[in-house]
Design an enzyme around this catalytic site. Structure first.
Site, PDB file in Angstrom:
ATOM      1  N   HIS A   1      -8.040  -2.290   0.546  1.00  0.00           N
ATOM      2  CA  HIS A   1      -8.523  -0.896   0.614  1.00  0.00           C
ATOM      3  C   HIS A   1      -7.972   0.239  -0.590  1.00  0.00           C
ATOM      4  CE1 HIS A   1      -4.106  -1.107   2.307  1.00  0.00           C
ATOM      5  NE2 HIS A   1      -4.340   0.270   2.259  1.00  0.00           N
TER       6      HIS A   1
ATOM      7  N   ASP B   1      -1.749  -4.226   1.185  1.00  0.00           N
ATOM      8  CA  ASP B   1      -0.292  -3.623   1.357  1.00  0.00           C
ATOM      9  C   ASP B   1       0.577  -4.693   1.234  1.00  0.00           C
ATOM     10  OD1 ASP B   1      -1.053  -1.028   1.841  1.00  0.00           O
ATOM     11  OD2 ASP B   1      -1.467  -1.167   3.939  1.00  0.00           O
TER      12      ASP B   1
ATOM     13  N   ARG C   1       1.812   5.663   9.426  1.00  0.00           N
ATOM     14  CA  ARG C   1       1.473   4.522   9.277  1.00  0.00           C
ATOM     15  C   ARG C   1       2.627   3.508   9.658  1.00  0.00           C
ATOM     16  NH1 ARG C   1       0.505   1.578   3.305  1.00  0.00           N
ATOM     17  NH2 ARG C   1       2.993   0.877   3.683  1.00  0.00           N
TER      18      ARG C   1
END
Length: 281
Positions: A263, A107, A278
Site C-alpha cells: 500500500h 508494514d 492505526r
C-alpha cells in the site's frame, strides 16, 4: 451487487475480488464470535475490507483489533498517550513535506514477525486527496511469467528500516518537519530475511512479497542483478490492474492483509488536516 453472508452482514466487492465493503455490523458494540469468524474469512478472501460509519473510541478500536489477534509491535513512531498500541498518522494543514507512507510498502516487513493485519480508522478526512492505494500481491504472483516465477522459488530478500527510520533516513525524508512523533534509531540498520514468494499461513495462497521501502536486496545476487530483478518485480506488481484506490471518509474503518498487500498513501490535500489512527495485529 451485494452478497448476503448471514442475516446481519452484506458484502460489496471491488473489482477482481480485491477489496470489499462490509455492512451490517457496529463495532462500538460487542460482536459475537461467529460474526468475527465470518469477518475473518471475508478478510482472507478480499484482503482489504472496510466498514463505514464506525465512530469508535480508542478503547473500541483496540477491542476491534483484538478480535483478530494480539497487538503488533510498532517501533519508531510514538503512540497515542495512554494507548500504547495506537499510532496517530497525522498531517497538519501547514505541512509541506510529503505525507507519511507515500512510497509502496508492506508494514514493518523489516521485523522478524511482521504484522498480519494493519487497521486504519479515519478521524479527520480532507475534502479531496489523501486516498490510499492497495496492490494485490496474490494476483501479482499468479500472473508472473512462468519462467520468472520458477526462478524466484527459494529466493529470499533482505529487509531493513534504514531508509526511513535510521537517523540518516529520517533527515533525508524530511521526518523532522512532520507533525507526527517519529523516533529514529540506530537499530534501523539491522536486517531481516524473508522469502520473495510468501505462502499465506491461513489461506495457503502465494503472494509476491517485496517492497520498495524496506526491501534492500535479493540474497545471493550481485548488487546489479538484485536491483534489476527488484525493478522488474515492482514494475509487474504495481501495474494498475492489480491496484485498488481506497477513498476515505470520516469514521471509515479499514483492515488489510499485510501478508499479501502493498500500500501507499496519496497526497493532494495540502492546506487541509488529515488524521488517522492505526493499529496492527
Amino acid at each position: 451487487m451485494s452478497v448476503a453472508v448471514q442475516r446481519r452482514l452484506a458484502v460489496r466487492p471491488q473489482a477482481n475480488d480485491f477489496g470489499a465493503e462490509i455492512t451490517g455490523v457496529d463495532f462500538s458494540q460487542p460482536v459475537r464470535p461467529e460474526v468475527i469468524d465470518q469477518l475473518r474469512q471475508l478478510w482472507l478472501r478480499y484482503q482489504v475490507v472496510y466498514f463505514a460509519d464506525q465512530s469508535l473510541s480508542h478503547t473500541q478500536l483496540e477491542q476491534f483489533t483484538r478480535y483478530f489477534g494480539e497487538f503488533g509491535n510498532n517501533p519508531y513512531v510514538k503512540a497515542v498517550n495512554g494507548h500504547q498500541h495506537i499510532l496517530e498518522i497525522r498531517r497538519e494543514a501547514k505541512e509541506t513535506v510529503a505525507p507519511f507512507g507515500t512510497s509502496w510498502h508492506s508494514d514493518w516487513s523489516f521485523q522478524a514477525k511482521p504484522p498480519s493485519a494493519t487497521i486504519l480508522h479515519a478521524k479527520v478526512v480532507p475534502p479531496y486527496g489523501g486516498d490510499t492505494l492497495f496492490a494485490d500481491g496474490i494476483r501479482a504472483y499468479e500472473t508472473l511469467p512462468g519462467t520468472l516465477r520458477d526462478d524466484l522459488e527459494g529466493l529470499t530478500a533482505m529487509h531493513s528500516a534504514r531508509r526511513t527510520y535510521s537517523y540518516e533516513g529520517f533527515e533525508r525524508s524530511g521526518g523532522a518537519q512532520r507533525s507526527m512523533s517519529i523516533t529514529p534509531h540506530d537499530n534501523a540498520w539491522q536486517t531481516q530475511e524473508h522469502p520473495v514468494i510468501r505462502t499465506h499461513p491461513e489461506s495457503g495462497r502465494r503472494a509476491l512479497w517485496v517492497n520498495p521501502v524496506y526491501t534492500l536486496s535479493i540474497k545471493g545476487l550481485s548488487e546489479g542483478e538484485s536491483e534489476r530483478l527488484l525493478k522488474t518485480l515492482y514494475g509487474h506488481a504495481l501495474q494498475g490492474r492489480f491496484v485498488y484506490r481506497h477513498r476515505w471518509r470520516p469514521h471509515l474503518l479499514t483492515m488489510w492483509d499485510n501478508r499479501t498487500v502493498l500500500h501507499c498513501a496519496q497526497g493532494g490535500y495540502d492546506g487541509h488536516q488529515r488524521i488517522m489512527h492505526r493499529t496492527t495485529v
